[in-house]
Enzyme design. Sequence first.
Site, short mmCIF file in Angstrom:
data_model
loop_
_atom_site.label_atom_id
_atom_site.label_comp_id
_atom_site.label_asym_id
_atom_site.label_seq_id
_atom_site.Cartn_x
_atom_site.Cartn_y
_atom_site.Cartn_z
N ASP A 273 -10.29 2.45 1.39
CA ASP A 273 -10.58 1.59 2.81
C ASP A 273 -11.18 2.77 3.48
O ASP A 273 -12.06 2.31 4.47
CB ASP A 273 -9.28 1.38 3.25
N LYS B 203 0.72 -1.18 0.20
CA LYS B 203 -0.03 0.02 0.02
C LYS B 203 0.96 1.36 -0.12
O LYS B 203 0.40 2.39 -0.49
CB LYS B 203 -0.97 -0.19 1.18
#
Length: 281
Positions: A111, A74
């Site tokens: 997210d 990420k």
Amino acid sequence: MTSPTPTPIPRRAAVLGSPIRHSLSPVLHRAAYAELGLTHWSYDAFEIDEAALPGFVAELDASWAGLSLTMPLKRAIRPLLDEIGAVARDVDAVNTVVCAADGRRVGENTDVPGLVAALRERGVERVESAAVLGAGATATSALAALREVTDGPVRVYVRGAEREREMHAAGERLGVAVTVRPWTEAAEALAAPLVVATTPKGAVDHLAIEVPAGPGVLFDVLYDPWPTALAGAWGHAGGTVVGGLDLLVHQAVLQVELMTGRPGPLTAMRTAGEAALAGRS
């Protein structure tokens, strides 16, 4: 005489990470494609670590629509992108890459809005304060989401001075009033109106016996195994529980929309995810 319908150009997407075998992303995205009638779309999973990531990205061709990223990629993906969205910059984490038609690779983070959407689906619009168990990328995403649902302070319970510095810095960057507390006091977190558990499997099992009577809302980001010991005790005590599958589905719904331009079918994706988890147990 009518002309034959042109064959759709195949489009590709995938989830990358290491380890990746456990990922439910292929199940969710494939269910979305089936529901949307995108028969020319495919979604796969690739075991890719940080060292292999640049080579994989360099080989992406025009058939690729996007990527989902899990740990440990990420942050590693950032230097390989042409553009990074505001939320991804805020939390220093990209979980989605959109391969634009003009060749640009754009990093996004679903997210954070996925966390907010999962909470609101369960009726959590606003709370006075919140607590976060754990540190790291998921905890930072939780802090960013909490900007949308609480005006009060957020207590974060962590292990070690380095984690304490990281979460203080994240709070300052995100504009969230953060108080960092030692992990030895984590049981205190359970009295908060909203508790977000971002820790690995088993890390908060010992807190199950500490759940107070009439607890508030627990958001446990794990989904396998489910329920966790803490989530089970929380529900038994009458509290509201939001689980990791809720987060996974909501963030995947947003990924589908970013990659295909069509709203992700929430119900079909959740049903597929639930079936896949039931098959594992």
